[in-house]
Design a protein around this motif. Structure first.
Motif, short mmCIF file in Angstrom:
data_model
loop_
_atom_site.label_atom_id
_atom_site.label_comp_id
_atom_site.label_asym_id
_atom_site.label_seq_id
_atom_site.Cartn_x
_atom_site.Cartn_y
_atom_site.Cartn_z
N UNK A 63 -9.23 12.14 30.24
CA UNK A 63 -10.64 11.74 30.31
C UNK A 63 -11.01 10.98 29.04
N UNK A 64 -12.19 10.36 29.07
CA UNK A 64 -12.63 9.55 27.93
C UNK A 64 -12.93 10.41 26.70
N UNK A 65 -13.64 11.53 26.92
CA UNK A 65 -14.00 12.34 25.75
C UNK A 65 -14.21 13.80 26.16
N UNK A 66 -14.19 14.64 25.15
CA UNK A 66 -14.47 16.06 25.38
C UNK A 66 -15.90 16.27 25.83
N UNK A 67 -16.80 15.42 25.32
CA UNK A 67 -18.22 15.53 25.69
C UNK A 67 -18.41 15.25 27.19
N UNK A 68 -17.67 14.27 27.72
CA UNK A 68 -17.81 13.97 29.15
C UNK A 68 -17.30 15.14 30.01
N UNK A 96 -8.89 26.15 24.78
CA UNK A 96 -8.77 24.85 24.13
C UNK A 96 -10.15 24.29 23.85
N UNK A 97 -10.21 23.33 22.95
CA UNK A 97 -11.49 22.65 22.67
C UNK A 97 -11.75 21.65 23.80
N UNK A 98 -12.99 21.17 23.87
CA UNK A 98 -13.34 20.19 24.90
C UNK A 98 -12.50 18.93 24.72
N UNK A 99 -12.27 18.52 23.50
CA UNK A 99 -11.46 17.33 23.25
C UNK A 99 -10.01 17.52 23.71
N UNK A 100 -9.46 18.70 23.49
CA UNK A 100 -8.09 18.98 23.95
C UNK A 100 -8.02 18.98 25.48
#
Length: 137
Positions: free
Chosen positions: A121-126, A110-114
């Motif tokens: 969580x707040x975001x895929x980046x976190x 999956x992608x970080x955002x998914x």
């Protein structure tokens, strides 16, 4: 454990499946021969009959090659299984949150955002940063 090993784990699991198929395919590479012969009916009335015969023909060279190829596949399979076990043992000893992140990101691809959505969580980046910080430890 390095990040690259997690990717290798995915490849090792896929490799195991492919290797099993290849071994079965190698075993199916035998040459089948068929022929018909004439003979007598074994019981009275003794009349001429045609019989179909069939079998597998393997030369010593074919047999040796098949054994060699099968052994190579077995060695590759053992190496892949060893890697798979090492990763699974490591996974038991890390926090459950990180197990989920790794499972979603690397095993389910999956992608970080998914992943962030699944972990609320707040975001895929976190999530990505959390993973990277964990792997640095």
């Amino acid at each position: 454990m390095e990040k690259s090993v997690l990717s290798d784990y995915i490849d090792a699991c896929e490799f195991l499946k492919e290797t099993e198929k290849e071994i079965k395919k190698l075993e199916g590479k035998r040459r089948i021969v068929q022929d018909k012969v004439k003979g007598s009916n074994p019981e009275w009335p003794y009349e001429e009959r045609s019989f179909a015969l069939g079998g597998v023909v393997e030369t010593d060279e074919d047999s040796d090659r098949l054994r060699h190829e099968r052994r190579l596949r077995e060695i590759q399979r053992e190496a892949a299984e060893e890697l798979k076990l090492r990763v699974e043992e490591w996974m038991i000893n890390i926090p459950f949150r990180m197990q989920r992140i790794i499972k979603y990101k690397f095993f389910n691809r999956l992608s970080w955002d998914e992943v962030a959505v699944l972990l609320k969580a707040k975001s895929g980046e976190s999530i990505r940063k959390e993973f990277e910080n964990f792997m640095k430890q």
